[in-house]
Enzyme design. Structure first.
Site, PDB file in Angstrom:
ATOM      1  N   SER A 115      -5.696  45.376  21.969  1.00  0.00           N
ATOM      2  CA  SER A 115      -5.935  44.535  20.323  1.00  0.00           C
ATOM      3  C   SER A 115      -7.659  44.138  20.818  1.00  0.00           C
ATOM      4  CB  SER A 115      -4.571  43.856  21.099  1.00  0.00           C
ATOM      5  OG  SER A 115      -5.000  42.981  22.227  1.00  0.00           O
TER       6      SER A 115
ATOM      7  N   CYS B  13      -2.370  36.510  27.394  1.00  0.00           N
ATOM      8  CA  CYS B  13      -1.703  38.613  28.008  1.00  0.00           C
ATOM      9  C   CYS B  13      -1.777  39.590  27.504  1.00  0.00           C
ATOM     10  CB  CYS B  13      -0.003  37.777  28.714  1.00  0.00           C
ATOM     11  SG  CYS B  13       0.711  38.927  29.469  1.00  0.00           S
ATOM     12  N   PRO B  14      -2.205  40.570  28.621  1.00  0.00           N
ATOM     13  CA  PRO B  14      -2.624  40.976  29.415  1.00  0.00           C
ATOM     14  C   PRO B  14      -4.094  40.465  29.019  1.00  0.00           C
ATOM     15  CG  PRO B  14      -2.060  43.407  28.078  1.00  0.00           C
ATOM     16  CD  PRO B  14      -1.850  41.555  27.383  1.00  0.00           C
ATOM     17  N   GLY B  15      -5.094  40.055  27.877  1.00  0.00           N
ATOM     18  CA  GLY B  15      -5.990  39.842  28.344  1.00  0.00           C
ATOM     19  C   GLY B  15      -7.027  40.862  27.173  1.00  0.00           C
ATOM     20  N   GLY B  16      -7.108  41.430  26.385  1.00  0.00           N
ATOM     21  CA  GLY B  16      -7.271  42.288  25.246  1.00  0.00           C
ATOM     22  C   GLY B  16      -8.344  41.473  25.027  1.00  0.00           C
TER      23      GLY B  16
ATOM     24  N   ASP C 201      -1.323  31.660  29.123  1.00  0.00           N
ATOM     25  CA  ASP C 201      -0.107  32.257  29.063  1.00  0.00           C
ATOM     26  C   ASP C 201       0.812  32.551  29.659  1.00  0.00           C
ATOM     27  OD1 ASP C 201       1.651  34.690  28.472  1.00  0.00           O
ATOM     28  OD2 ASP C 201      -0.099  34.900  26.689  1.00  0.00           O
TER      29      ASP C 201
ATOM     30  N   ASP D 150       2.820  27.336  27.605  1.00  0.00           N
ATOM     31  CA  ASP D 150       2.869  27.220  26.150  1.00  0.00           C
ATOM     32  C   ASP D 150       1.484  27.281  24.987  1.00  0.00           C
ATOM     33  OD1 ASP D 150       3.793  27.323  23.834  1.00  0.00           O
ATOM     34  OD2 ASP D 150       5.379  26.317  23.948  1.00  0.00           O
TER      35      ASP D 150
ATOM     36  N   LYS E 270       0.048  36.764  11.471  1.00  0.00           N
ATOM     37  CA  LYS E 270       0.930  37.730  11.213  1.00  0.00           C
ATOM     38  C   LYS E 270       1.866  37.918  10.088  1.00  0.00           C
ATOM     39  CE  LYS E 270      -0.146  38.392  15.893  1.00  0.00           C
ATOM     40  NZ  LYS E 270      -0.905  39.548  16.432  1.00  0.00           N
TER      41      LYS E 270
END
Length: 361
Positions: free
Chosen positions: A186, A219-222, A238, A258, A304
């Site tokens: 990502s 998360c995870p940090g892209g 996150d 959140d 999305k």
């Protein structure tokens, strides 16, 4: 010429078609769309030969969400394999002098099979067009771009786009490498977004070391990875775990919260980025809240999309954002794009120019 040729992602032809229909109707230009599933391009056929160029000048390419590239052109079929150059020379007789040649293919498996031929064909074609005085020897960024879009080895759309109203990238796709140490693929979405939304000449001042950023749903940090590599200090929001290597840089502070509830303590955020999986209207509402409270100067976020009526969904969200920010008298610039590295989503960039102080003081 009566056709506008539009490149898009395979599977999104109906969305690109709906979009060009929308803008053509808005400008009072009559025509119809030709679109086949998974061909990665559509055409808008104008009833009047001069209307295609008129549309290519009147519609701001930056406002097109699903178009990667476009040009005004005509279809050349049954070209003799032994002399395709002569056919193209005939087709460009009435073209303006162009400053760049791009011999391209649709972004499909069939197109990829033609790419090697296109590279070889570019050299003899460019030399012939230079002699014809339809192409400059050196690249001239201010002049139109001459496009030849091969659909088969004997079939191509030939046309031109205006350099101040097109994509600067070959096939409309920035060529990016996947960093070996990035936490997820990502990461390329945000990297591409910076290339597309921030002009190259402004990168050093708008996307630079020392800035403060917030990554919602990090998360995870892209996406955090892209901010860190540009020297920014990042608040990663996150409930999940972050990549250990990112945390060891000293540039990232992880808040297990959140993303919809987190708000910064100070109004000093240069960049807010967000790639949370949620309903697009909910994400749009969240971004509006950050903007009217002057929490961030620039924002990049993903919406999305549903499986059906993706065009309608995008424009519903963009309209929501426009109406809310106008209601609060916020001065801003906005651009949305279905990027090459996006899938069922659209990436939006908002540059907040001015927020009335009475909204947050």
């Amino acid at each position: 010429m009566s056709s506008i040729v539009i490149y898009c992602r395979g599977g999104f032809e109906n969305d690109a078609a709906a979009e060009i229909n929308h803008y053509a109707a808005k400008h009072g230009i009559a025509g119809y769309v030709k679109a086949k599933p998974n061909t990665a391009f559509v055409t808008f056929e104008c009833f009047s030969p001069n209307d295609a160029e008129t549309l290519a000048k009147k519609i701001d390419f930056k406002k097109l969400v699903f178009a990667r590239q476009w040009f005004v052109g005509t279809l050349q079929t049954n070209m003799p394999i032994e002399d395709r150059v002569s056919v193209i020379k005939e087709a460009v007789q009435d073209f303006p002098l162009c400053g760049e040649l791009r011999v391209e293919t649709p972004d499909t498996n069939e197109g990829k099979e033609l790419s090697k031929f296109c590279k070889k064909f570019s050299t003899p074609l460019s030399k012939a067009l230079e002699k014809q005085n339809k192409l400059t020897r050196e690249v001239k960024p201010t002049k139109p771009v001459l496009h030849v879009l091969f659909l088969a080895n004997n079939t191509a759309y030939v046309g031109y786009s205006f350099s101040d109203n097109n994509s600067p990238f070959f096939m409309g796709i920035p060529r990016l490498r996947m960093p070996a140490d990035a936490p997820s693929r990502s990461t390329l979405k945000l990297d591409e977004a910076f290339h597309v939304f921030v002009p190259k000449a402004q990168q050093e001042t708008r996307v630079c070391s020392g800035m403060r950023a917030v990554d919602l749903g990090a998360c995870p940090g892209g996406w955090t990875y892209q901010l860190v590599r540009r020297g920014m200090f990042v608040a990663a929001i996150d409930n999940g775990p972050m990549n250990d290597d990112l945390m060891e840089t000293g540039q990232v502070k992880h808040f297990r919260e959140d993303g919809f509830k987190y708000r910064p303590e100070k109004r000093n955020i240069d960049w807010l980025v967000c790639d949370m999986v949620e309903k697009p209207t909910r994400v749009a509402d969240l971004m509006v809240d950050w903007i009217v409270n002057a929490f961030a100067r620039e924002l990049i976020f993903n919406l999305k999309l549903p499986m059906k009526k993706r065009f309608d969904s995008v424009y519903e969200c963009l309209t929501l954002i426009h109406e809310e920010l106008q209601k609060y008298n916020v001065d801003y610039e906005i651009q949305a794009k279905h990027l090459y590295h996006d899938r069922e989503e659209v990436t939006v960039h908002i540059n907040v120019l001015k927020v009335p102080q009475n909204l947050y003081s």
